[in-house]
Design a protein around this motif. Sequence first.
Motif, PDB file in Angstrom:
ATOM      1  N   VAL A 129       4.221 -29.724 -16.647  1.00 21.38           N
ATOM      2  CA  VAL A 129       4.418 -28.294 -16.931  1.00 21.38           C
ATOM      3  C   VAL A 129       3.092 -27.565 -16.731  1.00 21.38           C
ATOM      4  O   VAL A 129       3.034 -26.447 -16.215  1.00 21.38           O
ATOM      5  CB  VAL A 129       4.939 -28.136 -18.376  1.00 21.38           C
TER       6      VAL A 129
ATOM      7  N   SER B  38       7.968 -16.131 -15.991  1.00 24.12           N
ATOM      8  CA  SER B  38       8.666 -16.948 -16.968  1.00 24.12           C
ATOM      9  C   SER B  38       8.635 -18.423 -16.550  1.00 24.12           C
ATOM     10  O   SER B  38       8.869 -18.736 -15.380  1.00 24.12           O
ATOM     11  CB  SER B  38      10.108 -16.432 -17.036  1.00 24.12           C
ATOM     12  N   GLY B  39       8.300 -19.272 -17.478  1.00 26.85           N
ATOM     13  CA  GLY B  39       8.324 -20.712 -17.224  1.00 26.85           C
ATOM     14  C   GLY B  39       7.033 -21.280 -16.643  1.00 26.85           C
ATOM     15  O   GLY B  39       6.965 -22.468 -16.323  1.00 26.85           O
TER      16      GLY B  39
ATOM     17  N   GLY C   5       4.301 -21.755 -18.236  1.00 27.37           N
ATOM     18  CA  GLY C   5       3.609 -22.593 -19.206  1.00 27.37           C
ATOM     19  C   GLY C   5       2.691 -21.853 -20.164  1.00 27.37           C
ATOM     20  O   GLY C   5       1.869 -22.479 -20.853  1.00 27.37           O
ATOM     21  N   LYS C   6       2.844 -20.540 -20.281  1.00 29.20           N
ATOM     22  CA  LYS C   6       1.970 -19.756 -21.167  1.00 29.20           C
ATOM     23  C   LYS C   6       2.115 -20.211 -22.622  1.00 29.20           C
ATOM     24  O   LYS C   6       1.123 -20.474 -23.307  1.00 29.20           O
ATOM     25  CB  LYS C   6       2.323 -18.244 -21.080  1.00 29.20           C
ATOM     26  N   SER C   7       3.381 -20.294 -23.079  1.00 31.84           N
ATOM     27  CA  SER C   7       3.594 -20.690 -24.480  1.00 31.84           C
ATOM     28  C   SER C   7       3.149 -22.133 -24.703  1.00 31.84           C
ATOM     29  O   SER C   7       2.605 -22.458 -25.764  1.00 31.84           O
ATOM     30  CB  SER C   7       5.071 -20.563 -24.862  1.00 31.84           C
TER      31      SER C   7
HETATM   32  N1  LIG Z   1      10.228 -28.449 -25.740  1.00 32.46           N
HETATM   33  C1  LIG Z   1      10.360 -28.504 -24.407  1.00 32.46           C
HETATM   34  N2  LIG Z   1      10.915 -29.592 -23.815  1.00 32.46           N
HETATM   35  C2  LIG Z   1      11.028 -29.673 -22.471  1.00 32.46           C
HETATM   36  N3  LIG Z   1      10.626 -28.709 -21.627  1.00 32.46           N
HETATM   37  C3  LIG Z   1      10.087 -27.605 -22.157  1.00 32.46           C
HETATM   38  C4  LIG Z   1       9.919 -27.449 -23.569  1.00 32.46           C
HETATM   39  N4  LIG Z   1       9.340 -26.253 -23.815  1.00 32.46           N
HETATM   40  C5  LIG Z   1       9.154 -25.685 -22.600  1.00 32.46           C
HETATM   41  N5  LIG Z   1       9.595 -26.491 -21.608  1.00 32.46           N
HETATM   42  C6  LIG Z   1       9.533 -26.233 -20.168  1.00 32.46           C
HETATM   43  O1  LIG Z   1       8.173 -26.046 -19.820  1.00 32.46           O
HETATM   44  C7  LIG Z   1       8.036 -24.989 -18.874  1.00 32.46           C
HETATM   45  C8  LIG Z   1       7.065 -23.954 -19.417  1.00 32.46           C
HETATM   46  O2  LIG Z   1       7.652 -23.349 -20.574  1.00 32.46           O
HETATM   47  P1  LIG Z   1       6.877 -22.258 -21.433  1.00 32.46           P
HETATM   48  O3  LIG Z   1       7.782 -21.812 -22.511  1.00 32.46           O
HETATM   49  O4  LIG Z   1       5.545 -22.785 -21.800  1.00 32.46           O
HETATM   50  O5  LIG Z   1       6.692 -21.116 -20.330  1.00 32.46           O
HETATM   51  P2  LIG Z   1       6.346 -19.585 -20.526  1.00 32.46           P
HETATM   52  O6  LIG Z   1       5.451 -19.207 -19.395  1.00 32.46           O
HETATM   53  O7  LIG Z   1       5.846 -19.320 -21.893  1.00 32.46           O
HETATM   54  O8  LIG Z   1       7.788 -18.928 -20.337  1.00 32.46           O
HETATM   55  P3  LIG Z   1       8.362 -17.523 -20.869  1.00 32.46           P
HETATM   56  O9  LIG Z   1       7.495 -16.469 -20.269  1.00 32.46           O
HETATM   57  O10 LIG Z   1       9.744 -17.497 -20.312  1.00 32.46           O
HETATM   58  O11 LIG Z   1       8.335 -17.554 -22.359  1.00 32.46           O
HETATM   59  C9  LIG Z   1       9.434 -24.450 -18.601  1.00 32.46           C
HETATM   60  O12 LIG Z   1       9.934 -25.054 -17.428  1.00 32.46           O
HETATM   61  C10 LIG Z   1      10.221 -24.910 -19.810  1.00 32.46           C
HETATM   62  O13 LIG Z   1      11.566 -25.138 -19.468  1.00 32.46           O
END
Ligand SMILES: Nc1ncnc2c1ncn2[C@@H]1O[C@H](COP(=O)(O)OP(=O)(O)OP(=O)(O)O)[C@@H](O)[C@H]1O
Length: 268
Positions: free
Chosen positions: A21, A41-42, A44-46
């Motif tokens: 990720v 989105s997705g 990996g920021k969170s």
């Molecule tokens: N607990 C988890 N188990 C498996 N995959 C996960 C988990 N949490 C996130 N992911 C995957 O990791 C990737 C990054 O997710 P993350 O939430 O960090 O992205 P993001 O940039 O914060 O997204 P957003 O802007 O939509 O909130 C995504 O493909 C998501 O599906």
Amino acid sequence: MGATISINGITHHYKAGADPVLQNIENRIDSGECVVLIGRSGCGKSTLLHLIAGLLQPSEGCVKINGHQVVRPMAKWNMMFQKPSLYPWMNVRQNAGLGLEFAGRPKAEIRGRVDELLTLVGLSEYSDANVRSLSGGQQQRVALARSLATNPEVLLLDEPFSALDAFTRASLQKEVAAICRDFGITLVTVTHDIDEAILMADRVMIMNRNPGRIEHEFEVALDWPRDTAGVDFQARRRVLMEQFERSENVTPMGKPSRDRVALRRVGG
Ligand SMILES: Nc1ncnc2c1ncn2[C@@H]1O[C@H](COP(=O)(O)OP(=O)(O)OP(=O)(O)O)[C@@H](O)[C@H]1O
């Protein structure tokens, strides 16, 4: 006082054998600096924020705060989410003092500190109110007071204002950034909002996906307080939008580029 965050070669897989990720993230956030993470989105920021908070452990690499490896969440580095997660059976004062209560601080100290913080976040009149009677913005202010009560060195915000109306969001964006500057707290915020990024950040990191990485970063280099309608603000907004759109078409690479010079030029 803030703390320095160093992100050392972080790669993260949620499942063994799956594509990462996040891949090989390397960065340093200075004490008292305000960094905003943006990206599709997705990307990996969170996940990156959870790794900094110690809510997740990376598959490879490590995060260090003031030189100490992050292995679990600590009150010194506090995370705030989109939903303020308050206890509905407690009043404002009790919710705001919860971290201090858990830390076993004396009642008189908790009361004094909570009064101080409720004044800071504009809620002193509501201290005895039940949190269910508050608006979304007021509830987020209670969560902010609770986060600040334990004197955090680092505040990590995961889209904390996205559920709020535009007016409340704008005032909280300014106030949280100002509080962190005043107390020297290191602030890392995740957002989808370009204006929020320029309003709050010393430095914006643009992330890209597949695998998640920091594609580009630049220093905003605008004085405080910032005016969203100002010419310099709008110039930076345009540059950030361009960088953001460009980052979608970039193939994976190593080190992120910095854009301080370009921004300076645009800003005159
Ligand atoms: N607990 C988890 N188990 C498996 N995959 C996960 C988990 N949490 C996130 N992911 C995957 O990791 C990737 C990054 O997710 P993350 O939430 O960090 O992205 P993001 O940039 O914060 O997204 P957003 O802007 O939509 O909130 C995504 O493909 C998501 O599906």
